[in-house]
Structure formats: structure tokens, C-alpha cells
Design a protein around this motif. Structure first.
Motif, PDB file in Angstrom:
ATOM      1  N   ASP A  39       0.823  -1.210   0.000  1.00 45.02           N
ATOM      2  CA  ASP A  39       0.000   0.000   0.000  1.00 45.02           C
ATOM      3  C   ASP A  39       0.856   1.260   0.000  1.00 45.02           C
ATOM      4  O   ASP A  39       0.589   2.204  -0.739  1.00 45.02           O
ATOM      5  CB  ASP A  39      -0.908   0.041   1.241  1.00 45.02           C
ATOM      6  CG  ASP A  39      -2.091  -0.887   1.094  1.00 45.02           C
ATOM      7  OD1 ASP A  39      -2.284  -1.429  -0.006  1.00 45.02           O
ATOM      8  OD2 ASP A  39      -2.823  -1.075   2.086  1.00 45.02           O
ATOM      9  N   LEU A  86       1.209   4.002  -2.833  1.00 45.77           N
ATOM     10  CA  LEU A  86       0.939   5.407  -2.517  1.00 45.77           C
ATOM     11  C   LEU A  86       2.080   6.293  -3.013  1.00 45.77           C
ATOM     12  O   LEU A  86       1.866   7.298  -3.695  1.00 45.77           O
ATOM     13  CB  LEU A  86       0.766   5.561  -1.002  1.00 45.77           C
ATOM     14  CG  LEU A  86       0.702   6.984  -0.454  1.00 45.77           C
ATOM     15  CD1 LEU A  86      -0.446   7.755  -1.083  1.00 45.77           C
ATOM     16  CD2 LEU A  86       0.548   6.965   1.067  1.00 45.77           C
ATOM     17  N   GLY A 129       2.188   6.310  -6.775  1.00 43.04           N
ATOM     18  CA  GLY A 129       1.048   7.066  -7.293  1.00 43.04           C
ATOM     19  C   GLY A 129       1.271   8.558  -7.145  1.00 43.04           C
ATOM     20  O   GLY A 129       0.964   9.338  -8.052  1.00 43.04           O
ATOM     21  N   PHE A 130       1.836   8.953  -6.018  1.00 41.21           N
ATOM     22  CA  PHE A 130       2.063  10.376  -5.799  1.00 41.21           C
ATOM     23  C   PHE A 130       3.118  10.908  -6.769  1.00 41.21           C
ATOM     24  O   PHE A 130       2.957  11.980  -7.355  1.00 41.21           O
ATOM     25  CB  PHE A 130       2.487  10.637  -4.349  1.00 41.21           C
ATOM     26  CG  PHE A 130       2.434  12.088  -4.004  1.00 41.21           C
ATOM     27  CD1 PHE A 130       1.274  12.634  -3.495  1.00 41.21           C
ATOM     28  CD2 PHE A 130       3.516  12.921  -4.229  1.00 41.21           C
ATOM     29  CE1 PHE A 130       1.195  13.989  -3.205  1.00 41.21           C
ATOM     30  CE2 PHE A 130       3.447  14.274  -3.947  1.00 41.21           C
ATOM     31  CZ  PHE A 130       2.287  14.808  -3.430  1.00 41.21           C
ATOM     32  N   PHE A 148      -6.072  15.985  -8.771  1.00 36.22           N
ATOM     33  CA  PHE A 148      -4.733  15.460  -8.503  1.00 36.22           C
ATOM     34  C   PHE A 148      -4.764  14.445  -7.356  1.00 36.22           C
ATOM     35  O   PHE A 148      -4.284  13.320  -7.480  1.00 36.22           O
ATOM     36  CB  PHE A 148      -3.794  16.625  -8.167  1.00 36.22           C
ATOM     37  CG  PHE A 148      -2.461  16.192  -7.643  1.00 36.22           C
ATOM     38  CD1 PHE A 148      -1.490  15.684  -8.495  1.00 36.22           C
ATOM     39  CD2 PHE A 148      -2.167  16.275  -6.288  1.00 36.22           C
ATOM     40  CE1 PHE A 148      -0.274  15.274  -8.014  1.00 36.22           C
ATOM     41  CE2 PHE A 148      -0.938  15.865  -5.797  1.00 36.22           C
ATOM     42  CZ  PHE A 148       0.009  15.361  -6.667  1.00 36.22           C
ATOM     43  N   GLN A 156      -6.444  10.946  -7.849  1.00 34.32           N
ATOM     44  CA  GLN A 156      -5.723   9.923  -8.625  1.00 34.32           C
ATOM     45  C   GLN A 156      -4.822   9.073  -7.754  1.00 34.32           C
ATOM     46  O   GLN A 156      -4.336   8.035  -8.187  1.00 34.32           O
ATOM     47  CB  GLN A 156      -4.736  10.593  -9.574  1.00 34.32           C
ATOM     48  CG  GLN A 156      -5.268  11.246 -10.773  1.00 34.32           C
ATOM     49  CD  GLN A 156      -4.122  12.051 -11.376  1.00 34.32           C
ATOM     50  OE1 GLN A 156      -3.046  11.536 -11.639  1.00 34.32           O
ATOM     51  NE2 GLN A 156      -4.354  13.325 -11.560  1.00 34.32           N
ATOM     52  N   ILE A 157      -4.496   9.580  -6.577  1.00 36.13           N
ATOM     53  CA  ILE A 157      -3.464   8.936  -5.766  1.00 36.13           C
ATOM     54  C   ILE A 157      -4.072   7.817  -4.925  1.00 36.13           C
ATOM     55  O   ILE A 157      -5.105   8.008  -4.296  1.00 36.13           O
ATOM     56  CB  ILE A 157      -2.770  10.005  -4.887  1.00 36.13           C
ATOM     57  CG1 ILE A 157      -1.983  10.932  -5.814  1.00 36.13           C
ATOM     58  CG2 ILE A 157      -1.881   9.369  -3.831  1.00 36.13           C
ATOM     59  CD1 ILE A 157      -1.505  12.181  -5.163  1.00 36.13           C
ATOM     60  N   PRO A 158      -3.465   6.630  -4.964  1.00 35.12           N
ATOM     61  CA  PRO A 158      -4.011   5.491  -4.201  1.00 35.12           C
ATOM     62  C   PRO A 158      -3.670   5.618  -2.721  1.00 35.12           C
ATOM     63  O   PRO A 158      -2.773   4.946  -2.228  1.00 35.12           O
ATOM     64  CB  PRO A 158      -3.322   4.287  -4.839  1.00 35.12           C
ATOM     65  CG  PRO A 158      -2.029   4.812  -5.386  1.00 35.12           C
ATOM     66  CD  PRO A 158      -2.249   6.262  -5.706  1.00 35.12           C
ATOM     67  N   TRP A 159      -4.383   6.495  -2.022  1.00 33.82           N
ATOM     68  CA  TRP A 159      -4.141   6.684  -0.599  1.00 33.82           C
ATOM     69  C   TRP A 159      -4.375   5.380   0.155  1.00 33.82           C
ATOM     70  O   TRP A 159      -5.225   4.582  -0.236  1.00 33.82           O
ATOM     71  CB  TRP A 159      -5.058   7.772  -0.033  1.00 33.82           C
ATOM     72  CG  TRP A 159      -4.785   9.099  -0.635  1.00 33.82           C
ATOM     73  CD1 TRP A 159      -5.483   9.705  -1.641  1.00 33.82           C
ATOM     74  CD2 TRP A 159      -3.696   9.983  -0.320  1.00 33.82           C
ATOM     75  NE1 TRP A 159      -4.897  10.906  -1.964  1.00 33.82           N
ATOM     76  CE2 TRP A 159      -3.798  11.100  -1.169  1.00 33.82           C
ATOM     77  CE3 TRP A 159      -2.648   9.934   0.597  1.00 33.82           C
ATOM     78  CZ2 TRP A 159      -2.893  12.157  -1.122  1.00 33.82           C
ATOM     79  CZ3 TRP A 159      -1.750  10.992   0.640  1.00 33.82           C
ATOM     80  CH2 TRP A 159      -1.872  12.078  -0.216  1.00 33.82           C
ATOM     81  N   THR A 160      -3.639   5.180   1.240  1.00 30.97           N
ATOM     82  CA  THR A 160      -3.909   4.007   2.081  1.00 30.97           C
ATOM     83  C   THR A 160      -5.224   4.259   2.827  1.00 30.97           C
ATOM     84  O   THR A 160      -5.727   5.380   2.854  1.00 30.97           O
ATOM     85  CB  THR A 160      -2.781   3.801   3.103  1.00 30.97           C
ATOM     86  OG1 THR A 160      -2.663   4.993   3.882  1.00 30.97           O
ATOM     87  CG2 THR A 160      -1.459   3.536   2.423  1.00 30.97           C
ATOM     88  N   ARG A 161      -5.755   3.211   3.438  1.00 30.02           N
ATOM     89  CA  ARG A 161      -7.045   3.306   4.113  1.00 30.02           C
ATOM     90  C   ARG A 161      -7.102   4.461   5.114  1.00 30.02           C
ATOM     91  O   ARG A 161      -8.064   5.226   5.136  1.00 30.02           O
ATOM     92  CB  ARG A 161      -7.324   2.003   4.866  1.00 30.02           C
ATOM     93  CG  ARG A 161      -8.414   1.157   4.256  1.00 30.02           C
ATOM     94  CD  ARG A 161      -8.592  -0.123   5.054  1.00 30.02           C
ATOM     95  NE  ARG A 161      -9.083   0.150   6.393  1.00 30.02           N
ATOM     96  CZ  ARG A 161     -10.373   0.404   6.670  1.00 30.02           C
ATOM     97  NH1 ARG A 161     -11.258   0.414   5.709  1.00 30.02           N
ATOM     98  NH2 ARG A 161     -10.753   0.635   7.908  1.00 30.02           N
ATOM     99  N   LEU A 188      -5.576   7.175   5.084  1.00 29.85           N
ATOM    100  CA  LEU A 188      -5.429   8.505   4.482  1.00 29.85           C
ATOM    101  C   LEU A 188      -6.475   8.760   3.407  1.00 29.85           C
ATOM    102  O   LEU A 188      -6.381   9.724   2.660  1.00 29.85           O
ATOM    103  CB  LEU A 188      -4.023   8.652   3.872  1.00 29.85           C
ATOM    104  CG  LEU A 188      -2.831   8.515   4.825  1.00 29.85           C
ATOM    105  CD1 LEU A 188      -1.526   8.553   4.051  1.00 29.85           C
ATOM    106  CD2 LEU A 188      -2.841   9.609   5.895  1.00 29.85           C
TER     107      LEU A 188
END
Lengths: 500, 500
Positions: free
Chosen positions: A177, A181, A184-185, B397, B400-405, B407
Motif C-alpha cells: 500500500d 501510494l 502514485g504520488f 490530482f 488519482q493517488i491510491p491513498w492508504t485506508r 489517508l
């Protein structure tokens, strides 16, 4: 857990099994790649309860489902609703299910056997719990090898193993994860920064793909200077980030410079055109002043003759002014400056006209002469330095970032992407260039040439781009061995097919 | 490891200890905070070998040193060279050292006892090894409780525990590293993007500090609407990222708009001035044309009179033109547009002059009239929309980012930072605003007001900024309860003291 006194051989067996669980717990805790961790757990589970095979399901609380990888590395998953089937019930209740005869048990779902051809006889299914006691998944063992049912000791051992596995899986998932993240950022911010110059959109991603493909192509070399160059997974990752971020410093270059299409900026050209309008008006005004003066001297009787002379002179002077403007506009284009134009531009610097307050003003400003005299392209030396400064900005930016050990060379690799082997590159005119940067350099130039039209340059076809690269390679600027890899492994077509 | 047959009570004791190591291995693998993990390991080590106390050193291969935290949460470390002392030798050789009488052993360094007042008698020091067998640290137990020496079983157990600890420590360190990397990248890219508008440098970091301080101040509330609002560590982190990134979308706003200081852009004003020069020249030209026409009609004899009349008229017309320009320049400033100016600007739109090709042209272009008519500030409605679009850019922006749970609400929180409780905010005119965004909103406005001068606005002193916030709170736009927290906890002074 293991409370009751037991005879010595049994104690020794338990001790051996616990020791083996401890050993595998250690191996598990070090394995952060889920694709390697899951088989490790299953292998050990199968051994510890002496089963024919095991499977493992992870609980997805948000969707209230259990999921399992179909195969290592595969993206496709099996998903089961919590509550259904043996595994689903264990996930729901947290209680162990031990089935001595699957086909005699209503909870068993035969459809898996039907589709796989496997014949399930005995089942032991236990929950995996995290440190807080929450169920995070289940482990299921099928068909005890000796044909008997799974026993109480098997339950204990599988529970113990499951507890260790739960922590390791949680770690691996968290690791995935956070990496996703970060990844992705980084990608999203590169896209955001590239959006300032629409003509370079996607460039950084393509350079990253090309450069990584080159690094992987080096794997197949068995001769030449790179016969023994191999990149670890960590080094490939490092190279990818360096490539992805090589132009990040463009955020420090002003937009008008970034997208400058002609030698004068649009507002400069507008100012110049306005000055020519004023000069033209001045020609007219001077003409009328002269007419009036001429009347005073030559008398009203000659007015028609005076007017004719003046009209002719005005037309000639206006035409000359137009011609000068035409010439300037031709110099403004981003082509190579024609022979003699430099001298003429400097001569034109002497032209003067009277402004609205009758003050003499230069028709062409020294700064404009300088810009229009640019021999090639559209950038003044200062602007070229500003564009080139993006490498320094990139390096400064990347150097601030606390890279992990495996990524620590990212700044250095990105820093050298405009250096040349003969020392004619920038910003350091460095000849000693990391191999990673040499590869990136080839991919960067190729993509800059072939990507869609830029304001100052048309896109170049594939074969012409390769010719240009070959010339730079022959001139000792690019690495010839790497250029050969780029060509022979057909990197651009393989990587960019379908992208462009 | 545990190879020899042993009598039953001893087996049972070993079994119990192994089980306890397994239990702690599970707890360790779930603990990714090094400050909590290390005490956990030490507690269990002390228990498992029945020692008086234990310590743990981590190997820093790059510096060839062992390091240990002095105390929980402390940043200061003890560092020892590898090879020196008992721990240093274990790290170097990987062999267990078991000392029955410390003061009789040359390897023992008394200086620690001297400085601490502790009296070391027995020592057991074992290496921690990672899954690959590499030494990654050492665990040292002091003073076996029963007064005897540490025995072979203690060695085995401490080694087993150390093996589990090694994996957990490696995980925790890696976790710290990746978090630091992510954090560092986010901060550095925010700085890079802020550098486009020098007057807002540091704004995002300050808003993050202010907002987090507000969230923490809520902890102390026991009355009012937020008496029961508490933020977990994960939620604080989420809020910090949302605040740090709330203006990231400004990368999608063009620089000239971002730093626009007057109603007309510099190049627009230049164009306008050039037009006035041309118009002035036109007045002169028309004057001379009229003089020549007048001579034809009234005769050369009246030339002096004609010239006098024309000079007077030209002076008057030029003065009028200058006055119009002065008026326009006064409208161009970013103050509130004076009464009647709007009407006059629109009347001026009718003025015409003849260009260098004798074509009538407007003196003031419709677009210029529109810009100069801006009632307040410097931005046209389109430009205001462009500036405001930064919130949409930020949201796109961040989405698009795969934030963790933990966040996952970052995009949503940042999205609402310009919304108002009465629905007058943007971009959604949303009244239902997350409490995190409400706090951020107050901090964002405060910092925008009080930070250094901006091209379009002077910095506002602290107390005036609070007045402005109070007015927005009284008007139902900002949350009054949160405004009170901001004031009463004295957030800005506490947080920004020493920063500005």
C-alpha cells in the motif's frame, strides 16, 4: 495453549513443530512480497498439519469478502462472500471448523471439487487473527495425509501458524500500500508538472519505460562492455524513479521560456509592431510638416507639385519601413539565421524615428537585435541557461528527498541525463557518466525528437531520430554500445507501440 | 536447535517458553513503531532468560557502528564501534558471548557501571540475524535473576527471540524509511510548486502546522459541539497531508494569473500606452493635414494664424488624451473602483483614432474596458474562476493517488477548503463541510492575510486578521466554535512564533 501434560515423544514432536513454526515465522516476517509470502505460508501449513494441500483467504472488511490469489503473480483473484462455505463461516464466526468427512457435511461446497477434479475428504479451517484478536483471514487444510481426521494438535498448530502469518500478511499488504501510494504520488505530480508544457505531456513516463526496457535488455548481453552489467530489482526501481523525475526541475523554469516558439515573445513582437506603426505615422507627419514648410518657401502655387513629390517620397519611405518589418519577421522564425542577416540586423539598430513627443527613438531595440540574431532555435543564451537550469533544479529537488538505501542514487542518475561522454554536456561538462544516465540520455533524446510537434520544432520520424542518435554516438557524445542495444533490442517500438 | 532428548519437566518448560516467544513474535510483527517495538522485545527478552535487564543494539553497516535508543521516543542514541566491548564483539563475530563474572572478564567495559551505578555480574549477549543469516544487531541480558550464570537453554531462547526481533525491527525501520521518503517527497514537491509564486512560499506548510495544532487543541474541549471530537494519529496524519496539499492544484493555474498585480497585465498596459502614443501622433498628423487644407482655402497669408489656431487645438487635444490615459492608469490599480468610473470607462470605449493606415481604431479595446471595470481586486471573472479552479485541480490530482485506508479522506478534506457554511464558497457551494476542512479554512485565511505582502495586497497584522475572521464567523461563513478554539488556544502565535 498447550496446557495438558503429555507423554515425552508427543512433547518432543510438539517442540519440534513449534520450533519449525518459529523458523518459518522469522522467514515470513522478512518477506514483504505477498507473491512470495503466501506460498511460503501454504508450504509450511501443509507440512505442519500433514495435509495434502492448503489454501489461504484474506478478509476484505470493506467488501465483506474473502479473497485469494489464483496463482503467484496473477492479478486475478477468487472472491467469496463472508458467511458462505466453510472458509466463509470461519471468517464470520472466528471458530475453527474441523470436518472429518466433507461429503457428509452440509457446509461443504462440492462445486470446487467438481470444477477441479480434486476429491476433498477431511477439512481443517482456522481463522488468522491479528495482534488485536480480529480475524483477518482463514487458512484451510485439506485431506490429512494419513487418511485420518485432523486432530486437536493440528488445530493448535495451524492456529499458531495462522497467527504468525496474519502479522506477516498485514506487513506485506501495508508495504504494498505504501509503495503504491508513493508511486502514485510521484506519477501524479510528474503529470501535474508536465501539464505546464502541453507539448511534453507524457514525456517523463515514456522515458522511464524506455530506460527500464533498455536496462532489462542489457540482461541478454554476453559480449561487449556491458556483458556483465546486471541490474537488481532495486536498481531498476531506482532507475525508474530517476527517469520519471529527470525533468521535475522544469517547475523552476518560467512558462514563457518553456514554450517559446519564436525569437521574440508574442508581447515583444506586439511592442515592435506598435513601434513600426508609430514610425509609419511619423513618416506621414514629417511629410506633412515638410509640405507646410515647402509652401512657405516655394509658395502656395507649387502646392500640387509639392504634394506629388511628398506623396511619392512617403510611399517610398513607407515601403522601405514595411520591407524592414518583413525582414525582421523573417529573422524572428526559429530557422537557422541566413548569411548576412546578422550584419543587417545590427545596421538596422541605427534607424531612428520621432515618437509622439518628437523624441528620437530607435526603431529596433538592442535587446530585440540580440534576440533576432539568435543563430539557431529561439532561445537567447540566458534563456538557454534557464532551460538548462532544470537539471540543477531537478538535482536540488531530488537531493532534499530522504531516499531509502536502495534508491539513494536517484538524484545522481537524474543529474547526469544531459551530460555527454565527450564533456560537451551540461550542467557539469562531466565525462564520467553513470551507465544509467547514459541509457536515459539516449531515451530522452529519442522521445524529445519523436514526440508530438513542439512549438519550436516539428516531430521527427523514427528512422530520422535513430540517424540523429547515431551521429551523436559516432561523434563520441552518446555511448555506442548502448546505442546498439537501443537499436538491436528495438526498444522504442517495443515500448512505445500503442502508447503514441 | 533443540536436539537432545530431555526430561519431561524441562521439555514442558521449553515448550512454554517457545510458546511465549511465538506469542511475542506475533505481537512484534504487528508493531511497526520502533519506539513501541523495542520495549516489547526487551520486556520479553528479560522474561525469557530470567535476567534483571536487557538492552538491544542495532547494527548500522554503513558506519560500522551499533546504535541504541537512550530512551523511548528520544532522538538521542548511544553509538558503539563494532568490535569494541561485549556487544561490539558479538556484532563483529556473530558468536554468542556468555560471561559468568563480568568483572573477571577483560572484554567487559566497566565504564557503563561506573556512570550508571549498576553492578553487572553475569552477561549473555547474542546476535540478532535476519532471514539471510546476516547479523543485524545484538541483544544483551544482564544479571540472571537466580544469581547463577546464563545457561545453554537461555542462549537458545535468546537467539530464537532475537531472530524474531530482527525481522520485526527490519520491518519497523523499513516502514519508517518509506514513510520518511513519502513525507519528504510530498514536502519537497509542495515547495517546488509554491516556488512559482514567491509571495506564497511556505504557505502550505504553515497551514498544515496551524490546522494540526487546531485539531490537537480540540482534545482539550469538554463542552460545545466539538466536546467529543477526537482525532486518531491516522486522522491527524490525513489532515496534515490534506493541508499540506490543499493548494497543489495551483500548478494548473497560469503564472501571470497567479501573480497578477494590476487589472491589466504588464504587456497589455504596454500595448495600451503604445496605442496612446499612436493616437497622439495621429492628433499631430490630423493637425498638419488641416493646416495644409486651411492654406488651400484661406491662403498662404493666413498661415501664421492657422498655425496658431492649430497649435492651440493640438495642445488641447493632446492634454485631453493625456488626461484619459491618467484616468485609465488610475482605474488600473487594484483598489475599489471609484463611483462613476465604470460609466466613464464605457463612454471612453467610443473614442477613435486613425492608425498608420488611416483606419479608425478604438482607443480603448472592449477587453481593456472590461478589465479596468473590475470593481475590486485585479482579477476578471474568468481569471477569478481560473484561480478558483485550483481547488478542482487539487481534488483531481489527489483523487488519482491510491491513498492508504487511513489517508483515504485526504482528497475530500482538501476539496472543501474554500467552502463556506452558508453555501457561498466554491467550487461546490457546499454547506455540509467536514470539520477538518472547516479548521483548514480558518488557518488558510489567517495565513493568506498575515503572510508577507502579495503583489495585489499588503500583509495584514495579526489582530486585524482575527477581526476579519470574526466577521466571517459572525456572518455564518466560518465555524464560530472552531474560530473560538483558534483564538483561545492562541493557535497562530503558538505555531508561527519563530517561523515568520
Amino acid at each position: 495453549m498447550l496446557a495438558q501434560p503429555a507423554p515425552q515423544p508427543e512433547l518432543n514432536r510438539r517442540l519440534a513443530k513449534l520450533t519449525s513454526i518459529l523458523d518459518v515465522a522469522k522467514a515470513m516476517s522478512a518477506e514483504r512480497d505477498l507473491d512470495l509470502l503466501l506460498p511460503l505460508i501454504l508450504f509450511e501449513a501443509t507440512k505442519v498439519v500433514e495435509a495434502d494441500r492448503c489454501s489461504l483467504f484474506i478478509l476484505d472488511r470493506e467488501r465483506n469478502e474473502l479473497w485469494s490469489k489464483v496463482a503467484q503473480g496473477s492479478k486475478s483473484e477468487i472472491r467469496l462472500p463472508v458467511g458462505s462455505g466453510v472458509a466463509g463461516q470461519v471468517a464470520q464466526t472466528g471458530a475453527v471448523i474441523n470436518i472429518p468427512d466433507a461429503y457428509a457435511d452440509a457446509r461443504f461446497n462440492r462445486s470446487f471439487d467438481v470444477s477441479s477434479g480434486y476429491q476433498t475428504k477431511t477439512i481443517l479451517c482456522v481463522p488468522m487473527r491479528d495482534a488485536g484478536g480480529e480475524v483477518t483471514g482463514v487458512i484451510q487444510a485439506l485431506n490429512k495425509l494419513d487418511g485420518a481426521s485432523f486432530n486437536a494438535e493440528d488445530e493448535e498448530l495451524l492456529l499458531a501458524l495462522g497467527a504468525q502469518a496474519a502479522g506477516a500478511i498485514e506487513n506485506a499488504l501495508l508495504h504494498e500500500d505504501i509503495n503504491r501510494l508513493f508511486e502514485g504520488f510521484v506519477s501524479a505530480s510528474v503529470v501535474a508538472i508536465e501539464s505546464r508544457d502541453p507539448t511534453t505531456a507524457g514525456h517523463s513516463g515514456r522515458v522511464a519505460d524506455l530506460t527500464v526496457a533498455m536496462a532489462q535488455a542489457l540482461e541478454h548481453l554476453s559480449t561487449g562492455p556491458y556483458a556483465h552489467t546486471r541490474f537488481s530489482a532495486g536498481e531498476i526501481q531506482e532507475l525508474r524513479y530517476a527517469s520519471l523525475l529527470h525533468d521535475f526541475g522544469k517547475v523552476g523554469v518560467r512558462e514563457p521560456v518553456l514554450v517559446k516558439a519564436e525569437k521574440l515573445y508574442p508581447h515583444e513582437l506586439e511592442g515592435l509592431r506598435a513601434r513600426f506603426q508609430l514610425a509609419r505615422k511619423d513618416l506621414q507627419l514629417q511629410s506633412y510638416r515638410r509640405r507646410l514648410e515647402a509652401v512657405k518657401i516655394r509658395g502656395q502655387a507649387n502646392l500640387a507639385e509639392i504634394e506629388a513629390e511628398e506623396e511619392e517620397r512617403l510611399a517610398r519611405e513607407s515601403w522601405q519601413l514595411d520591407e524592414v518589418l518583413e525582414f525582421i519577421l523573417s529573422c524572428n522564425r526559429p530557422t537557422v539565421l541566413a548569411q548576412g542577416n546578422f550584419e543587417r540586423l545590427h545596421e538596422l539598430g541605427a534607424l531612428r524615428f520621432l515618437d509622439a513627443h518628437d523624441k528620437a527613438q530607435p526603431l529596433l531595440l538592442p535587446g530585440e537585435i540580440q534576440s533576432l540574431s539568435i543563430a539557431r532555435g529561439t532561445l537567447s543564451p540566458e534563456e538557454r541557461r534557464e532551460i538548462e537550469s532544470h537539471v540543477e533544479h531537478t538535482y536540488r529537488f531530488l537531493s532534499q528527498i530522504p531516499w531509502t538505501r536502495t534508491l539513494r542514487r536517484v538524484p545522481e542518475i537524474a543529474y547526469a541525463h544531459h551530460e555527454k561522454l565527450d564533456g560537451t554536456g551540461y550542467p557539469r561538462a562531466e565525462k564520467d557518466i553513470p551507465v544509467q544516465s547514459r541509457m536515459m540520455s539516449i531515451c530522452d533524446i529519442y522521445d524529445a525528437l519523436t514526440a508530438s510537434d513542439r512549438p519550436y520544432k516539428k516531430a521527427v520520424p523514427h528512422t530520422l531520430a535513430l540517424d540523429i542518435l547515431r551521429r551523436e554516438s559516432d561523434a563520441g557524445q552518446l555511448d555506442p554500445a548502448l546505442y546498439t542495444v537501443f537499436i538491436e533490442a528495438d526498444i522504442p517500438r517495443k515500448v512505445l507501440q500503442g502508447i503514441k
